[in-house]
Design an enzyme around this catalytic site. Structure first.
Site, PDB file in Angstrom:
ATOM      1  N   GLY A 298      11.538 -30.769  68.654  1.00  0.00           N
ATOM      2  CA  GLY A 298      12.585 -29.748  69.528  1.00  0.00           C
ATOM      3  C   GLY A 298      13.442 -30.259  70.438  1.00  0.00           C
ATOM      4  O   GLY A 298      14.138 -29.755  71.023  1.00  0.00           O
TER       5      GLY A 298
ATOM      6  N   PRO B 232       9.395 -35.129  66.582  1.00  0.00           N
ATOM      7  CA  PRO B 232      10.699 -34.940  66.802  1.00  0.00           C
ATOM      8  C   PRO B 232      11.678 -35.223  65.257  1.00  0.00           C
ATOM      9  O   PRO B 232      11.249 -36.161  64.507  1.00  0.00           O
ATOM     10  CB  PRO B 232      10.821 -36.290  67.322  1.00  0.00           C
ATOM     11  CG  PRO B 232       9.986 -37.132  67.355  1.00  0.00           C
ATOM     12  CD  PRO B 232       8.667 -36.489  67.074  1.00  0.00           C
TER      13      PRO B 232
ATOM     14  N   ARG C  31      15.639 -33.930  65.038  1.00  0.00           N
ATOM     15  CA  ARG C  31      16.811 -34.008  65.507  1.00  0.00           C
ATOM     16  C   ARG C  31      17.233 -35.122  66.295  1.00  0.00           C
ATOM     17  O   ARG C  31      18.080 -36.018  66.193  1.00  0.00           O
ATOM     18  CB  ARG C  31      17.249 -32.791  65.948  1.00  0.00           C
ATOM     19  CG  ARG C  31      18.854 -32.478  66.303  1.00  0.00           C
ATOM     20  CD  ARG C  31      18.955 -31.511  67.254  1.00  0.00           C
ATOM     21  NE  ARG C  31      18.275 -30.393  66.795  1.00  0.00           N
ATOM     22  CZ  ARG C  31      18.885 -29.274  65.910  1.00  0.00           C
ATOM     23  NH1 ARG C  31      20.068 -29.449  65.672  1.00  0.00           N
ATOM     24  NH2 ARG C  31      18.259 -28.084  65.802  1.00  0.00           N
TER      25      ARG C  31
ATOM     26  N   ARG D 282      26.165 -26.284  59.008  1.00  0.00           N
ATOM     27  CA  ARG D 282      25.573 -25.838  60.201  1.00  0.00           C
ATOM     28  C   ARG D 282      26.865 -25.016  61.076  1.00  0.00           C
ATOM     29  O   ARG D 282      26.416 -24.324  61.868  1.00  0.00           O
ATOM     30  CB  ARG D 282      25.065 -26.924  61.125  1.00  0.00           C
ATOM     31  CG  ARG D 282      24.046 -27.734  60.461  1.00  0.00           C
ATOM     32  CD  ARG D 282      23.117 -28.696  61.486  1.00  0.00           C
ATOM     33  NE  ARG D 282      22.529 -27.821  62.558  1.00  0.00           N
ATOM     34  CZ  ARG D 282      23.188 -28.039  63.700  1.00  0.00           C
ATOM     35  NH1 ARG D 282      24.190 -28.542  64.034  1.00  0.00           N
ATOM     36  NH2 ARG D 282      22.406 -27.316  64.667  1.00  0.00           N
TER      37      ARG D 282
ATOM     38  N   TYR E 254      25.548 -21.565  62.116  1.00  0.00           N
ATOM     39  CA  TYR E 254      24.916 -21.445  63.410  1.00  0.00           C
ATOM     40  C   TYR E 254      26.096 -21.626  64.439  1.00  0.00           C
ATOM     41  O   TYR E 254      25.898 -21.469  65.733  1.00  0.00           O
ATOM     42  CB  TYR E 254      23.978 -22.691  63.902  1.00  0.00           C
ATOM     43  CG  TYR E 254      22.845 -22.976  63.025  1.00  0.00           C
ATOM     44  CD1 TYR E 254      21.969 -21.876  62.705  1.00  0.00           C
ATOM     45  CD2 TYR E 254      22.692 -24.398  62.269  1.00  0.00           C
ATOM     46  CE1 TYR E 254      20.820 -22.463  61.826  1.00  0.00           C
ATOM     47  CE2 TYR E 254      21.768 -24.406  61.526  1.00  0.00           C
ATOM     48  CZ  TYR E 254      20.643 -23.466  61.337  1.00  0.00           C
ATOM     49  OH  TYR E 254      19.534 -23.860  60.548  1.00  0.00           O
TER      50      TYR E 254
ATOM     51  N   CYS F  83      35.862 -22.406  48.591  1.00  0.00           N
ATOM     52  CA  CYS F  83      36.370 -21.242  48.195  1.00  0.00           C
ATOM     53  C   CYS F  83      35.987 -20.104  49.243  1.00  0.00           C
ATOM     54  O   CYS F  83      35.594 -19.012  49.018  1.00  0.00           O
ATOM     55  CB  CYS F  83      36.286 -20.782  47.112  1.00  0.00           C
ATOM     56  SG  CYS F  83      36.983 -22.039  45.810  1.00  0.00           S
ATOM     57  N   GLU F  84      36.037 -20.537  50.851  1.00  0.00           N
ATOM     58  CA  GLU F  84      35.713 -19.447  51.614  1.00  0.00           C
ATOM     59  C   GLU F  84      36.566 -19.873  52.767  1.00  0.00           C
ATOM     60  O   GLU F  84      36.560 -20.980  53.193  1.00  0.00           O
ATOM     61  CB  GLU F  84      34.172 -19.469  51.950  1.00  0.00           C
ATOM     62  CG  GLU F  84      33.231 -19.050  50.791  1.00  0.00           C
ATOM     63  CD  GLU F  84      31.758 -18.786  51.332  1.00  0.00           C
ATOM     64  OE1 GLU F  84      31.050 -18.709  50.406  1.00  0.00           O
ATOM     65  OE2 GLU F  84      31.743 -18.352  52.633  1.00  0.00           O
TER      66      GLU F  84
ATOM     67  N   TYR G 242      19.870 -32.473  59.797  1.00  0.00           N
ATOM     68  CA  TYR G 242      20.172 -31.096  59.342  1.00  0.00           C
ATOM     69  C   TYR G 242      21.568 -30.935  58.493  1.00  0.00           C
ATOM     70  O   TYR G 242      22.102 -29.704  58.575  1.00  0.00           O
ATOM     71  CB  TYR G 242      20.101 -29.970  60.323  1.00  0.00           C
ATOM     72  CG  TYR G 242      18.561 -30.066  60.915  1.00  0.00           C
ATOM     73  CD1 TYR G 242      17.421 -29.853  60.055  1.00  0.00           C
ATOM     74  CD2 TYR G 242      18.140 -30.483  62.274  1.00  0.00           C
ATOM     75  CE1 TYR G 242      16.162 -29.949  60.643  1.00  0.00           C
ATOM     76  CE2 TYR G 242      16.853 -30.515  62.630  1.00  0.00           C
ATOM     77  CZ  TYR G 242      15.829 -30.111  61.825  1.00  0.00           C
ATOM     78  OH  TYR G 242      14.652 -30.441  62.424  1.00  0.00           O
TER      79      TYR G 242
END
Ligand code: LLP
Length: 453
Positions: A269, A312, A314, A351, A355, A382-383, A411
């Site tokens: 974290g 760990p 990230r 991400r 997020y 296509c978005e 990630y």
């Protein structure tokens, strides 16, 4: 895990060059002849030779992060396992690094376990967690002989016991406890309700019941406790608070069962810098708060200090990686914004859309130039939500420029998809002036292989 997303003030050009972005770049990043180099490799040359989109990872940076965790945890207590969370980024080369750096691997699925097995990591250094491991995955754990299974619910505990007895083996387990401390990026919140799909809560006595069951079940060796309070955490006091709760529970376990908790795993974290102003806590401080914190709490309760684990993900790989793209189109909407379209997008970095994550970007072939404009780096999907970096200060872009998006080592590749049947980029490791493929770019044949016609 995204932090609270307050409306951002309008972004202005910040005139930063690559040298100002070093905090979010791999540790070997440098500028030579106006270009960005990482690991002694020219990113512009690499983009041309290996093609884009491309994930580039600095091997030295990854190793240095793992070594820092080993050093700054064992500095306070010799018995700490550094268990790299493979979900952040996993490949056979990464398994190799974990093995060489005297670390362990946390697997979140049978698929991640398959990497550990194929990578030849000693199985006692593998830990498997997950809130719904399938019977097949539990069998894979037992057959491989993994070091520890982090048990998340009663059904799994009973099932694992029966399967272990059937095989004539004993499986070490950790019981995952929800300490009721939820961390957000800058603070922690005590969650009375313990509303989480993970682990056993303390309030209703579920965690104690799970420990007692683990102690009495055949085929199960109760080794200790596990927690994980969140991701991208800046404030170390949320770890301190959770440790206080967990060591209090260790005392209760000893009082009620006579068993000593041999292992306390505090999860992962620790946050990283995605933006230049971000100031995450250091691994050194994390080691002190966590390892010293556990020691002090144990002393306070008169308990023996357990073996410890940290997980760990990230903070090992995020800043070790960048993604390289080539600019294919530039669309300037006067008075609105400029879109810089690149040859990747939400399929290689979900991400931003998932997020509202924010990244720093620069142009590798203009690394010494100031970021004199603000552009939105858009993907090719296509978005309209397919944005890689929204409102990014950037050097003035031109077609064929190499855009570097920083801190994408965690990630991104691991959450990549084949949306629009886009092939996923390969991964290149750079080190000491050389580069090598560790995951090659997918081909259309790779895409079509699973189809049955
Ligand atoms: N241990 C457990 C039990 C976990 O669930 C996780 C991450 C870790 C360790 C590693 O945490 P880290 O050190 O990486 O924060 N996809 C999200 C992150 C999800 C994290 C899930 N669990 C993102 O892209 O931000």
């Amino acid at each position: 895990m995204a932090g609270p997303s307050a409306p951002r003030p309008p972004v202005q050009p910040d005139h930063k060059t690559a040298l100002d972005l070093l905090p979010v770049l791999p540790m070997t990043a440098e500028v030579r002849s106006g270009r960005l180099w990482i690991g002694g490799v020219d990113m512009v040359g690499l983009a041309r030779e290996a093609g884009t989109a491309l994930y580039v990872m600095d091997e030295e940076h990854i190793r240095s992060q793992l070594r820092d965790y080993v050093k700054w945890t064992r500095y306070h207590w010799p018995e700490v396992d550094v268990v790299y969370a493979g979900k952040a980024f996993l490949s056979l080369a990464m398994v190799n690094i974990v093995a060489e750096e005297d670390c362990c691997l946390l697997c979140a699925s049978g698929g991640e376990l398959a990497y550990a097995i194929r990578g030849g990591l000693p199985m006692e250094r593998v830990q498997v967690h997950g809130n719904n491991k399938t019977p097949a995955e539990l069998a894979e754990c037992l057959d491989a002989g993994v070091g520890r299974v982090v048990v998340d619910n009663f059904v799994e505990l009973e099932r694992l016991s029966a399967m272990a007895v059937e095989r004539g083996v004993t499986q070490k387990v950790l019981i995952r406890v929800t300490p009721g401390v939820a961390a957000d990026t800058h603070d922690f919140i005590m969650t009375g309700a313990e509303d989480s799909k993970f682990g056993f809560g303390l309030n209703q006595g579920l965690a104690m019941e799970a420990v007692k069951r683990a102690v009495e079940l055949p085929g199960i060796d109760f080794d200790g406790l596990h927690m994980h309070i969140g991701s991208q955490i800046f404030a170390l006091h949320s770890f301190a608070k959770a440790i206080e709760v967990m060591v209090g529970f260790m005392r209760d376990v000893t009082n009620e069962t006579g068993e000593h908790v041999r292992m306390l795993d505090v999860g992962g974290g620790l946050g990283v810098a995605y933006g230049v102003p971000d100031e995450p806590s250091t691994i050194k401080d994390f080691g002190k708060v966590v390892v010293d914190g556990i020691k002090e709490e144990c002393e306070r309760h008169g308990l023996p200090v357990p073996r410890m684990a940290v997980e760990p993900g990230r903070s090992i790989v995020a800043n070790a990686g960048v993604t390289l793209y080539t600019v294919g189109a530039i669309k300037e909407i006067p008075g609105v914004r400029t879109y810089v379209a690149v040859d990747g997008g939400m399929s290689d970095n979900i991400r931003t859309s998932l997020y509202d994550a924010h990244y720093e970007a620069l142009i590798a072939n203009k690394a010494d130039q100031p970021r004199e404009m603000v552009a939105t780096v858009a993907g090719k999907h296509c978005e309209s939500g397919d944005i890689v970096v929204r409102d990014a200060p950037l050097q003035c872009p031109e077609i064929d420029d190499v855009v570097v998006v920083c801190s994408t080592g965690a990630y991104c590749q691991s959450m990549a998809s084949n949306y629009n049947k886009q092939v996923r980029p390969g991964v290149v490791f750079v080190c000491d002036g050389d580069w090598r493929w560790v995951v090659r770019r997918e081909t259309y044949d790779d895409l079509l292989r699973p189809d049955c016609g």
